[in-house]
Design a protein around this motif. Sequence first.
Motif, PDB file in Angstrom:
ATOM      1  N   LEU A  82      -6.480   7.870  -1.940  1.00  0.00           N
ATOM      2  CA  LEU A  82      -5.850   8.094  -2.574  1.00  0.00           C
ATOM      3  C   LEU A  82      -6.354   6.231  -3.030  1.00  0.00           C
ATOM      4  N   PRO A  83      -5.707   5.825  -4.227  1.00  0.00           N
ATOM      5  CA  PRO A  83      -6.514   5.279  -5.055  1.00  0.00           C
ATOM      6  C   PRO A  83      -6.907   4.260  -4.268  1.00  0.00           C
ATOM      7  N   ARG A  84      -7.878   2.927  -4.477  1.00  0.00           N
ATOM      8  CA  ARG A  84      -8.258   1.762  -4.227  1.00  0.00           C
ATOM      9  C   ARG A  84      -7.556   0.248  -4.300  1.00  0.00           C
ATOM     10  N   THR A  85      -7.427  -0.281  -3.384  1.00  0.00           N
ATOM     11  CA  THR A  85      -6.763  -1.366  -3.320  1.00  0.00           C
ATOM     12  C   THR A  85      -7.524  -2.433  -3.670  1.00  0.00           C
ATOM     13  N   ALA A 136       0.825  -1.316   0.092  1.00  0.00           N
ATOM     14  CA  ALA A 136      -0.046  -0.180   0.162  1.00  0.00           C
ATOM     15  C   ALA A 136       1.278   1.134  -0.105  1.00  0.00           C
ATOM     16  N   ALA A 183       1.143   7.039  -6.366  1.00  0.00           N
ATOM     17  CA  ALA A 183      -0.221   7.904  -6.436  1.00  0.00           C
ATOM     18  C   ALA A 183       0.624   9.397  -6.824  1.00  0.00           C
ATOM     19  N   ARG A 193     -11.827  -3.045  -3.535  1.00  0.00           N
ATOM     20  CA  ARG A 193     -12.814  -3.065  -4.361  1.00  0.00           C
ATOM     21  C   ARG A 193     -12.873  -4.683  -3.930  1.00  0.00           C
ATOM     22  N   ARG A 214       1.687   1.911  -3.766  1.00  0.00           N
ATOM     23  CA  ARG A 214       0.491   2.626  -4.228  1.00  0.00           C
ATOM     24  C   ARG A 214       0.611   4.169  -3.775  1.00  0.00           C
ATOM     25  N   ASP A 215       0.600   4.435  -2.791  1.00  0.00           N
ATOM     26  CA  ASP A 215       0.594   5.493  -2.713  1.00  0.00           C
ATOM     27  C   ASP A 215       1.452   6.770  -2.999  1.00  0.00           C
ATOM     28  N   PHE A 229      -4.493   1.995 -10.918  1.00  0.00           N
ATOM     29  CA  PHE A 229      -4.040   0.516  -9.973  1.00  0.00           C
ATOM     30  C   PHE A 229      -4.962  -0.225 -10.025  1.00  0.00           C
TER      31      PHE A 229
END
Lengths: 232, 149
Positions: free
Chosen positions: B72-75, A52, A59, B79, A55-56, A92
């Motif tokens: 921030l985008p969901r993982t 995670a 982004a 989902r 990913r952050d 993503f």
Amino acid sequence: MSTAMALSPLASLAVAGGDARLDQRQDVQNVQGFQNDPAERELVRRARGGDAAARDELAVTHRRAAYLLALQLLGNRDDALDATQDALLRFFSTLDRFRPEQPVRPWLYSIVRNRCRDLMRRGRVRRAEPLDAEPERWRPELVDSSADPELDAERAELRRQVFTALGGLHREHREILVLRDYQDLSYQEIAEVLRVPRGTVMSRLHRARKALGTALRTAGALPPAAKAEGRL
Amino acid sequence: MSVAAACGRRFDEALLSGYLDGALTQHERQVVSLHLEACADCRAELDDMAALRAAARGTAFALPADGEWGELPRTASSRALRLGGWGLLLVWMAVVLGSGLVELMRAAVPAWERVAVAGVVAGLLLLLLSVLVDRLRELRTDRYRRVQK
């Protein structure tokens, strides 16, 4: 090209502000595509593995560039924010199909561009009003300033007029002008984002520049095309 | 490559943009450069394009404040949870509404009350169905699925 050549008033405005007439970058830069950063590659690998934090970081690293592209394509900050969020979500959610050895930006730019196209096609873009009627939304800031306030004001006005005219262009023209003149991508990078042959980039870009000039003249922002004799 | 032009230009006009951007081969650059020495019209066009490009490059845009970026985008796990939530909601609605309707039919109530309740329930179901249909259509026509390297 002779340095003694006369410049049009418009070009003088750019040159007086320190802008070179020609691109001083090496040609090789226009042949290269997006470069892959090893650190970014590692970040993508970690993100694909479900990290995670990675990913952050991805982004946060790319959202500004994605937002600026969306803003330049849509002309409205709220739409651009929506498009950026959607594009990042899409990015993503398709990360498992993304090869880590590839750079992130062309992939992300393609998604942003597709998202913007969808918004425009569905008529969901809140750009019904001219941009200059929305000063609070369209807030270009001067990058540089000279000691001459009058010159600064003229250049700021030209920037505003150019961006406004951009919004009235055909989607294909707007896209390629944004990618080249606002985003400063090389021809090869533009070809990667638009998925067209590199040779198409130059011809489409030239048509787009001519269309922009015509739009600015039609709007009265530029004087009619002068005969060569009048310029010399 | 050769294009007839009033100014006598014998190359594709698009090369002017390539010249401006430093994207030509050495030979193409020489051809354009030689022509520009002699052609004031093309020089003027090049100057105007350069000025418009400079105006574009000099334009900066305000960025959103940190708080405006949203979540921030969901993982993948979030989902999956969302999908599970939708599924549970649908099952719950089917069970509750189904049993409610059966009870309504069995109960000794006037016919107009049955019709009224059934109308409300049918309306809500239609609204929910329309949302689901839209979602499914979006999924089927999603262009991003094909966005790949």
